[in-house]
Design a protein around this motif. Structure first.
Motif, short mmCIF file in Angstrom:
data_model
loop_
_atom_site.label_atom_id
_atom_site.label_comp_id
_atom_site.label_asym_id
_atom_site.label_seq_id
_atom_site.Cartn_x
_atom_site.Cartn_y
_atom_site.Cartn_z
N ALA A 68 0.70 -1.09 -0.19
CA ALA A 68 -0.03 0.21 -0.09
C ALA A 68 0.89 1.27 -0.08
O ALA A 68 2.08 1.22 0.56
N LEU A 112 -0.07 -3.85 5.61
CA LEU A 112 -0.34 -3.33 4.31
C LEU A 112 0.75 -2.71 3.51
O LEU A 112 0.60 -2.77 2.19
N ASN A 144 -0.84 -5.13 0.02
CA ASN A 144 -2.03 -4.48 0.39
C ASN A 144 -3.10 -5.34 -0.19
O ASN A 144 -3.81 -5.29 -1.18
#
Length: 168
Positions: free
Chosen positions: A27, A51, A55
């Protein structure tokens, strides 16, 4: 978190390469900001760290977490929004929850952040608003048609480590 992911990825590389390929890239800071802003919360550091490694999943393979999808930041927002719309629409009025110790006695809280999805409306959630005796960031169950709410782990890091230990 990185050590746990390294162990899991090594296992997946050997045993389930299609699942390893289905894990999304990290992410971005912008994605994480949008998620926290949209949810109106600050996510636990251990979950953010997760994350930032992957992600969620792309959705082109089997689900990672024992029959449940590992939600991306966008999918977290989608699932949370569905629950928020149901709450705002009064769908939970009169619904009685059966919470375990340390969990709020509500059908759903806006500070329960889903990170898995089983395809039938059920999740594991980060509980960012625990009841007395609970811990912010604990992992709890959320069933769409059953009021039982149980704590699965004290934190995401603990839950993930236990998942990896059982898997590899």
């Amino acid at each position: 978190m990185k050590q746990q992911w390294d162990r899991l990825q090594a296992y997946l590389k050997t045993n389930k390469p299609e699942l390893l390929a289905d894990l999304a890239p990290p992410a971005t800071d912008a994605e994480l900001y949008a998620l926290e802003h949209g949810l109106g919360v600050t996510l636990p550091a251990d979950f953010v760290e997760c994350l930032k490694i992957h992600n969620g999943q792309k959705g082109e393979s089997e689900w990672l977490f024992s029959g449940s999808e590992f939600l991306s930041s966008q999918r977290i927002m989608d699932e949370w929004t569905t629950w928020k719309e149901l709450l705002d629409g009064g769908d939970f009025d009169g619904a009685e929850a059966e919470p375990g110790a340390g969990i709020q006695p509500v059908w759903w809280s806006q500070k329960w952040i889903p990170f898995t999805y089983n395809g039938a409306g059920d999740h594991l959630c980060l509980d960012l608003d625990p009841a007395s005796g609970g811990r912010t960031g604990q992992v709890i169950t959320l069933w769409h048609d059953d009021g039982a709410r149980k704590k699965k782990a004290e934190s995401f890091a603990q839950w993930f480590a236990e998942f990896v230990d059982k898997t590899v």
